[in-house]
Design a protein around this motif. Structure first.
Motif, PDB file in Angstrom:
ATOM      1  N   SER A 216      11.633   3.193 -15.095  1.00 38.74           N
ATOM      2  CA  SER A 216      10.328   3.611 -14.597  1.00 38.74           C
ATOM      3  C   SER A 216      10.478   4.685 -13.523  1.00 38.74           C
ATOM      4  CB  SER A 216       9.564   2.412 -14.015  1.00 38.74           C
ATOM      5  OG  SER A 216       9.378   1.399 -14.977  1.00 38.74           O
ATOM      6  N   VAL A 217       9.354   5.323 -13.230  1.00 41.15           N
ATOM      7  CA  VAL A 217       9.241   6.256 -12.102  1.00 41.15           C
ATOM      8  C   VAL A 217       8.240   5.654 -11.135  1.00 41.15           C
ATOM      9  CG1 VAL A 217       8.520   8.544 -11.341  1.00 41.15           C
ATOM     10  CG2 VAL A 217       9.766   8.290 -13.485  1.00 41.15           C
ATOM     11  N   VAL A 218       8.592   5.619  -9.860  1.00 42.52           N
ATOM     12  CA  VAL A 218       7.680   5.082  -8.855  1.00 42.52           C
ATOM     13  C   VAL A 218       7.424   6.143  -7.788  1.00 42.52           C
ATOM     14  CG1 VAL A 218       9.540   4.020  -7.475  1.00 42.52           C
ATOM     15  CG2 VAL A 218       7.224   3.114  -7.323  1.00 42.52           C
ATOM     16  N   GLU A 219       6.172   6.188  -7.353  1.00 42.65           N
ATOM     17  CA  GLU A 219       5.770   7.109  -6.291  1.00 42.65           C
ATOM     18  C   GLU A 219       5.483   6.274  -5.054  1.00 42.65           C
ATOM     19  OE1 GLU A 219       3.140  10.833  -6.965  1.00 42.65           O
ATOM     20  OE2 GLU A 219       1.775   9.288  -6.249  1.00 42.65           O
ATOM     21  N   VAL A 220       6.263   6.475  -3.992  1.00 44.16           N
ATOM     22  CA  VAL A 220       6.128   5.632  -2.797  1.00 44.16           C
ATOM     23  C   VAL A 220       5.927   6.501  -1.558  1.00 44.16           C
ATOM     24  CG1 VAL A 220       7.564   3.818  -3.799  1.00 44.16           C
ATOM     25  CG2 VAL A 220       8.608   5.502  -2.285  1.00 44.16           C
ATOM     26  N   LYS A 221       5.233   5.912  -0.588  1.00 40.90           N
ATOM     27  CA  LYS A 221       5.004   6.597   0.681  1.00 40.90           C
ATOM     28  C   LYS A 221       6.033   6.134   1.695  1.00 40.90           C
ATOM     29  CE  LYS A 221       1.085   5.663   2.673  1.00 40.90           C
ATOM     30  NZ  LYS A 221      -0.369   5.661   2.931  1.00 40.90           N
ATOM     31  N   VAL A 222       6.588   7.065   2.438  1.00 40.76           N
ATOM     32  CA  VAL A 222       7.588   6.733   3.454  1.00 40.76           C
ATOM     33  C   VAL A 222       6.921   5.971   4.593  1.00 40.76           C
ATOM     34  CG1 VAL A 222       9.136   7.688   5.211  1.00 40.76           C
ATOM     35  CG2 VAL A 222       9.096   8.679   2.908  1.00 40.76           C
ATOM     36  N   GLY A 223       7.447   4.767   4.860  1.00 44.17           N
ATOM     37  CA  GLY A 223       6.950   3.950   5.964  1.00 44.17           C
ATOM     38  C   GLY A 223       7.981   3.878   7.075  1.00 44.17           C
TER      39      GLY A 223
ATOM     40  N   SER B  89       0.824  -1.205   0.000  1.00 43.99           N
ATOM     41  CA  SER B  89       0.000   0.000   0.000  1.00 43.99           C
ATOM     42  C   SER B  89       0.858   1.253   0.000  1.00 43.99           C
ATOM     43  CB  SER B  89      -0.926   0.000   1.224  1.00 43.99           C
ATOM     44  OG  SER B  89      -0.168  -0.042   2.417  1.00 43.99           O
ATOM     45  N   ASN B  90       2.164   1.102   0.274  1.00 43.69           N
ATOM     46  CA  ASN B  90       3.076   2.248   0.257  1.00 43.69           C
ATOM     47  C   ASN B  90       3.541   2.601  -1.159  1.00 43.69           C
ATOM     48  OD1 ASN B  90       2.994   2.689   2.990  1.00 43.69           O
ATOM     49  ND2 ASN B  90       4.811   1.496   3.447  1.00 43.69           N
ATOM     50  N   ILE B  91       3.259   1.724  -2.132  1.00 38.76           N
ATOM     51  CA  ILE B  91       3.587   2.026  -3.525  1.00 38.76           C
ATOM     52  C   ILE B  91       2.338   2.634  -4.151  1.00 38.76           C
ATOM     53  CG2 ILE B  91       4.354   1.105  -5.742  1.00 38.76           C
ATOM     54  CD1 ILE B  91       5.680  -1.193  -4.184  1.00 38.76           C
ATOM     55  N   LEU B  92       2.386   3.945  -4.391  1.00 38.98           N
ATOM     56  CA  LEU B  92       1.202   4.678  -4.802  1.00 38.98           C
ATOM     57  C   LEU B  92       1.009   4.705  -6.311  1.00 38.98           C
ATOM     58  CD1 LEU B  92       1.559   7.714  -2.363  1.00 38.98           C
ATOM     59  CD2 LEU B  92       0.342   5.560  -1.997  1.00 38.98           C
TER      60      LEU B  92
ATOM     61  N   GLU C 227      12.307  -1.229  -3.552  1.00 35.26           N
ATOM     62  CA  GLU C 227      10.996  -1.493  -2.966  1.00 35.26           C
ATOM     63  C   GLU C 227      11.062  -2.598  -1.915  1.00 35.26           C
ATOM     64  OE1 GLU C 227       8.569  -2.422  -6.315  1.00 35.26           O
ATOM     65  OE2 GLU C 227       8.178  -0.334  -6.822  1.00 35.26           O
ATOM     66  N   LYS C 228      11.755  -3.681  -2.248  1.00 36.08           N
ATOM     67  CA  LYS C 228      11.809  -4.820  -1.328  1.00 36.08           C
ATOM     68  C   LYS C 228      12.529  -4.478  -0.033  1.00 36.08           C
ATOM     69  CE  LYS C 228      11.595  -8.412  -4.892  1.00 36.08           C
ATOM     70  NZ  LYS C 228      12.330  -9.432  -5.642  1.00 36.08           N
ATOM     71  N   LYS C 229      13.568  -3.638  -0.103  1.00 35.00           N
ATOM     72  CA  LYS C 229      14.368  -3.314   1.074  1.00 35.00           C
ATOM     73  C   LYS C 229      13.758  -2.203   1.919  1.00 35.00           C
ATOM     74  CE  LYS C 229      18.120  -5.906   1.316  1.00 35.00           C
ATOM     75  NZ  LYS C 229      18.499  -6.636   2.551  1.00 35.00           N
ATOM     76  N   LEU C 230      13.189  -1.182   1.284  1.00 36.61           N
ATOM     77  CA  LEU C 230      12.815   0.017   2.030  1.00 36.61           C
ATOM     78  C   LEU C 230      11.328   0.368   1.989  1.00 36.61           C
ATOM     79  CD1 LEU C 230      15.792   2.413   1.206  1.00 36.61           C
ATOM     80  CD2 LEU C 230      15.441   1.044   3.250  1.00 36.61           C
ATOM     81  N   VAL C 231      10.577  -0.192   1.056  1.00 34.48           N
ATOM     82  CA  VAL C 231       9.189   0.235   0.900  1.00 34.48           C
ATOM     83  C   VAL C 231       8.194  -0.792   1.435  1.00 34.48           C
ATOM     84  CG1 VAL C 231       7.413   1.011  -0.728  1.00 34.48           C
ATOM     85  CG2 VAL C 231       9.828   1.610  -1.109  1.00 34.48           C
ATOM     86  N   ILE C 232       8.364  -2.040   1.046  1.00 33.64           N
ATOM     87  CA  ILE C 232       7.405  -3.085   1.440  1.00 33.64           C
ATOM     88  C   ILE C 232       7.594  -3.426   2.909  1.00 33.64           C
ATOM     89  CG2 ILE C 232       6.665  -5.468   1.040  1.00 33.64           C
ATOM     90  CD1 ILE C 232       7.685  -5.149  -1.855  1.00 33.64           C
TER      91      ILE C 232
END
Length: 221
Positions: free
Chosen positions: A148-155, A135-138, A214-219
């Motif tokens: 690519s460009v990814v928009e992520v929320k800081v968790g 849900s942190n990957i917007l 994503e796997k290390k810092l976002v999920i």
């Protein structure tokens, strides 16, 4: 434990989601009534099975009760899509994402228990797969076949850390090009910028590097 995903319907949309989830290293149970489609994905999905998703006992026997998130990607058969969604809801699936054919179909799906409804004509399978993972990957926008460009929320993994501490460029090969905090947008943020929960990062990089980031810092675990 690693999340388990189910994909019902292996047409263009469902196949795209299945392929991307598998590429990201997740376990995927794929189901379709068409033998040829199932054979296409037998070496991609963890398990690819021929079956009728409108048969509740079939879903139980295949272990769908143990699936964390099921994506219903059935083609033009609205009846099958609705009935499958109802059965999954009754089985107590934690999260159900369903492909809708039109706005009326979406209204019905929302009423019967779908957690998220998508329109493949507006949303690419790859983009949706990334939002499914966390849900942190917007948002996820392809610039080319490889970038690519990814928009992520800081968790929690990035909270109260500076850009320099995270060292995203050196560790993953990605670049944080902007930070959105409320209505403010900070383009080309400084290395000593401290990230806060809820901040939105705009990150650019190769698909491979973004996946590691994503796997290390976002999920979240």
């Amino acid at each position: 434990m690693k999340k388990l995903y189910g994909v019902i319907g292996l047409g263009r949309f469902g196949g795209s989601v299945c392929l991307e989830l598998a590429r990201e290293g997740f376990e995927v149970l794929a189901l379709d009534r068409d033998e040829d489609r199932v054979n296409e994905f037998k070496d991609i999905a963890t398990h690819a099975v021929i079956g009728d998703s409108m048969d509740e006992q079939t879903l139980i026997d295949l272990g769908f009760k143990n699936i964390d998130h099921v994506i219903v990607a059935i083609g033009d058969n609205v009846h099958a899509s609705i009935l499958t969604t109802l059965i999954l809801e009754e089985l107590g699936i934690k999260r159900i994402t369903v492909k809708a054919q039109n706005d009326y179909h979406e209204k019905i799906l929302n009423k019967i228990g779908a957690d998220h409804v998508v329109h493949p004509e507006r949303d690419m399978g790859k983009r949706i797969a990334h939002s499914i993972v966390s849900s942190n990957i917007l948002d996820y926008i392809e610039l080319s076949d490889e970038y690519s460009v990814v928009e992520v929320k800081v968790g929690s993994k990035m909270n109260d850390k500076t850009i320099q501490e995270l060292d995203v460029r050196a560790r993953f090969g990605c670049n944080i090009v902007a930070i959105k905090r409320g209505k403010d947008v900070n383009v080309s943020p400084m290395a000593d910028e401290i990230l806060k929960l809820g901040d939105i990062l705009i990150v650019i990089g190769s698909d491979k590097d973004i996946s590691r980031f994503e796997k290390k810092l976002v999920i979240e675990e």
